[in-house]
Write an enzyme that holds these catalytic residues in place. Structure first.
Site, mmCIF file in Angstrom:
data_model
loop_
_atom_site.group_PDB
_atom_site.id
_atom_site.type_symbol
_atom_site.label_atom_id
_atom_site.label_comp_id
_atom_site.label_asym_id
_atom_site.label_seq_id
_atom_site.Cartn_x
_atom_site.Cartn_y
_atom_site.Cartn_z
ATOM 1 C CB SER A 159 35.542 31.163 42.670
ATOM 2 O OG SER A 159 35.546 29.775 42.814
ATOM 3 N N GLY A 161 40.512 32.326 40.858
ATOM 4 C CA GLY A 161 41.445 32.563 39.755
ATOM 5 C C GLY A 161 41.449 31.496 38.665
ATOM 6 C CD GLU A 265 36.658 40.163 45.752
ATOM 7 O OE1 GLU A 265 37.595 40.324 44.956
ATOM 8 O OE2 GLU A 265 36.039 39.099 45.845
ATOM 9 C CD GLU A 277 34.694 38.750 42.176
ATOM 10 O OE1 GLU A 277 33.990 38.326 41.253
ATOM 11 O OE2 GLU A 277 35.598 38.082 42.678
ATOM 12 N NE ARG A 360 42.495 29.960 50.484
ATOM 13 C CZ ARG A 360 41.288 30.449 50.184
ATOM 14 N NH1 ARG A 360 40.265 30.254 50.974
ATOM 15 N NH2 ARG A 360 41.117 31.124 49.087
HETATM 16 P P1 AMP Z 1 38.251 38.309 40.861
HETATM 17 O O1 AMP Z 1 38.071 36.818 40.806
HETATM 18 O O2 AMP Z 1 37.487 39.033 39.838
HETATM 19 O O3 AMP Z 1 38.085 38.856 42.253
HETATM 20 O O4 AMP Z 1 39.793 38.561 40.500
HETATM 21 C C1 AMP Z 1 40.813 38.096 41.349
HETATM 22 C C2 AMP Z 1 41.928 39.117 41.475
HETATM 23 O O5 AMP Z 1 42.503 39.397 40.181
HETATM 24 C C3 AMP Z 1 41.487 40.458 42.000
HETATM 25 O O6 AMP Z 1 41.390 40.447 43.402
HETATM 26 C C4 AMP Z 1 42.593 41.364 41.471
HETATM 27 O O7 AMP Z 1 43.760 41.241 42.256
HETATM 28 C C5 AMP Z 1 42.867 40.771 40.098
HETATM 29 N N1 AMP Z 1 42.008 41.437 39.102
HETATM 30 C C6 AMP Z 1 40.810 41.002 38.650
HETATM 31 N N2 AMP Z 1 40.264 41.867 37.760
HETATM 32 C C7 AMP Z 1 41.144 42.876 37.638
HETATM 33 C C8 AMP Z 1 41.170 44.090 36.870
HETATM 34 N N3 AMP Z 1 40.182 44.423 36.028
HETATM 35 N N4 AMP Z 1 42.252 44.897 37.017
HETATM 36 C C9 AMP Z 1 43.265 44.581 37.848
HETATM 37 N N5 AMP Z 1 43.294 43.463 38.579
HETATM 38 C C10 AMP Z 1 42.262 42.605 38.488
#
Ligand code: AMP
Length: 388
Positions: A159, A161, A265, A277, A360
């Site tokens: 999570s 990032g 999301e 997700e 954070r």
């Molecule tokens: P996640 O942890 O999967 O929510 O990813 C964090 C953030 O990365 C997302 O809110 C997007 O801003 C970016 N992101 C993740 N996957 C993608 C994707 N397949 N295409 C574009 N941006 C992505």
């Protein structure tokens, strides 16, 4: 509904597994309704510990430590507030008759990107980015060539990032693989996703009980390195896009089931909505509801947990900006200018016992005529905070 008394036979206890800044607000809302709150995390004096009636610091990956607390406290509701929890304990607790929010299966499916992606894309047939699951660099190279560049590489269990990166060409894949591999806590897989060049991304907070499902006005957000930095609400959507977003959120949350709030999301590109997700709990981008809604996402979560009616209204447009520490400290001090505590802005300080660069520590909340205006102000205000 009858409300008992804390510390008496009539009282109901909630057990928070995870006691960060979101858990702290959930705890406060539970206390407001006279619930007894027990907060658990892996370290002492976590944000929700600071407000709970009782707290524990344990290894959250250890099923026996979690079960020991559940069996001795006998909570009416168990609220997992983070992903890094031993799932076996939740499954066991449910078998023993405890109520896990929303339910152990939903927590299990959403804690692993593979579980929720397969449910959404393969079982429910929702539109998502192209994707593949890989274990080795060779598998990653093969999958990335098939999916195309740029592509996003993430550990299936992660999570904020951690371990996430974007590969623009095949040459970048070894570095992305190493980054994901070093971040993952176990020997599990990676997901490689086609990059969706979205126009914007939103969180659709969806709150459900057995009786009803409600949607909060859409929250737009900006992420940096896979972690949220700004959010604003409401994000005005075209009627068709809004309906599609709500339909997706309804299908996903119905498939997961149970009571509580979910952060769905979604990416929006050329009026098409992609599922990304879902969190089966309050969402960090939803902290904006602390200033925009008369019942925040945390209040709605507790209402849903109790099976109460889910009515609420939007008070104002608004925005949130996360404040991330710039330094490492075992006694953090935030220097927040007075102007942040204005007529249409305030700050929540989480009270974390230590800081490290990027952690954070607080959130700035602003209200304005539009979410976009509130966002501009939130960006300006958060830039004036310092820490040591
Ligand atoms: P996640 O942890 O999967 O929510 O990813 C964090 C953030 O990365 C997302 O809110 C997007 O801003 C970016 N992101 C993740 N996957 C993608 C994707 N397949 N295409 C574009 N941006 C992505």
């Amino acid at each position: 509904m009858k409300f008992g008394t804390p510390f008496k036979a009539s009282g109901a206890k909630i057990l928070l597994l995870g006691s960060g800044e979101l858990g702290k607000e959930v705890a406060i809302e539970a206390l407001r309704l006279g619930l007894e709150v027990i907060a658990v995390d892996r370290y002492q004096n976590a944000p929700a510990h600071l407000v709970a009636n009782r707290s524990y610091a344990i290894d959250m990956k250890d099923a026996s430590q979690i079960m020991k607390i559940i069996r001795s406290e006998k909570p009416a509701f168990i609220l997992p507030e983070i992903e890094a929890i031993n799932i076996e304990a939740l499954i066991e607790a449910e078998k023993e008759g405890f109520c896990v929010i929303p339910n152990a299966r939903a927590v299990q499916l959403t804690m692993n990107r593979k579980g929720i992606r397969k449910l959404a894309a393969e079982e429910l047939g929702l539109k998502t980015s192209r994707y593949a699951f890989v274990r080795t660099l060779e598998e990653l190279q093969e999958a990335a060539n098939r999916i195309g560049f740029p592509c996003v590489i993430k550990p299936v269990m992660s999570s904020s990032g951690h371990g996430q990166s974007v590969a623009r060409s095949a040459a970048e894949l070894p570095e992305c693989f190493e980054r994901a591999k070093n971040a993952r806590g176990d020997a599990s897989e990676l997901i490689v996703e086609g990059f969706v060049p979205f126009d914007f991304e939103i969180t659709l907070l969806t709150v459900r009980t057995e009786k009803e499902t409600r949607f909060c006005p859409p929250i737009a957000h900006i992420q940096e390195d896979g972690d949220y930095v700004y959010s604003w609400q409401p994000m005005e959507l075209k009627e068709g896009v809004r309906r599609e977003a709500e339909a997706i959120a309804k299908r996903v949350t119905d498939a997961l089931g149970g009571r509580g709030i979910f952060g769905v999301e979604l990416f929006v590109k050329d009026d098409e909505v992609y599922f990304s997700e879902v969190s089966p709990r309050p969402h960090d981008t939803g902290m904006v509801t602390l200033i925009t809604q008369n019942q925040s996402e945390f209040a709605l979560h507790i209402r849903a947990v109790l099976g109460l009616p889910l009515g609420f209204s939007l008070l104002s447009a608004g925005a949130s900006a996360a404040y991330k520490a710039q330094s490492d400290s075992s006694d953090p001090v935030l220097d927040i200018p007075d102007e942040l505590f204005g007529e249409r802005s305030f700050v929540r300080v989480f009270g974390k016992p230590s800081s490290h660069k990027g952690r954070r520590m607080a959130v700035v909340l602003t209200a304005d005529e539009t979410g976009e205006k509130a966002l501009e102000n939130a960006k300006k205000l958060v830039a004036s905070i310092k820490d040591r």
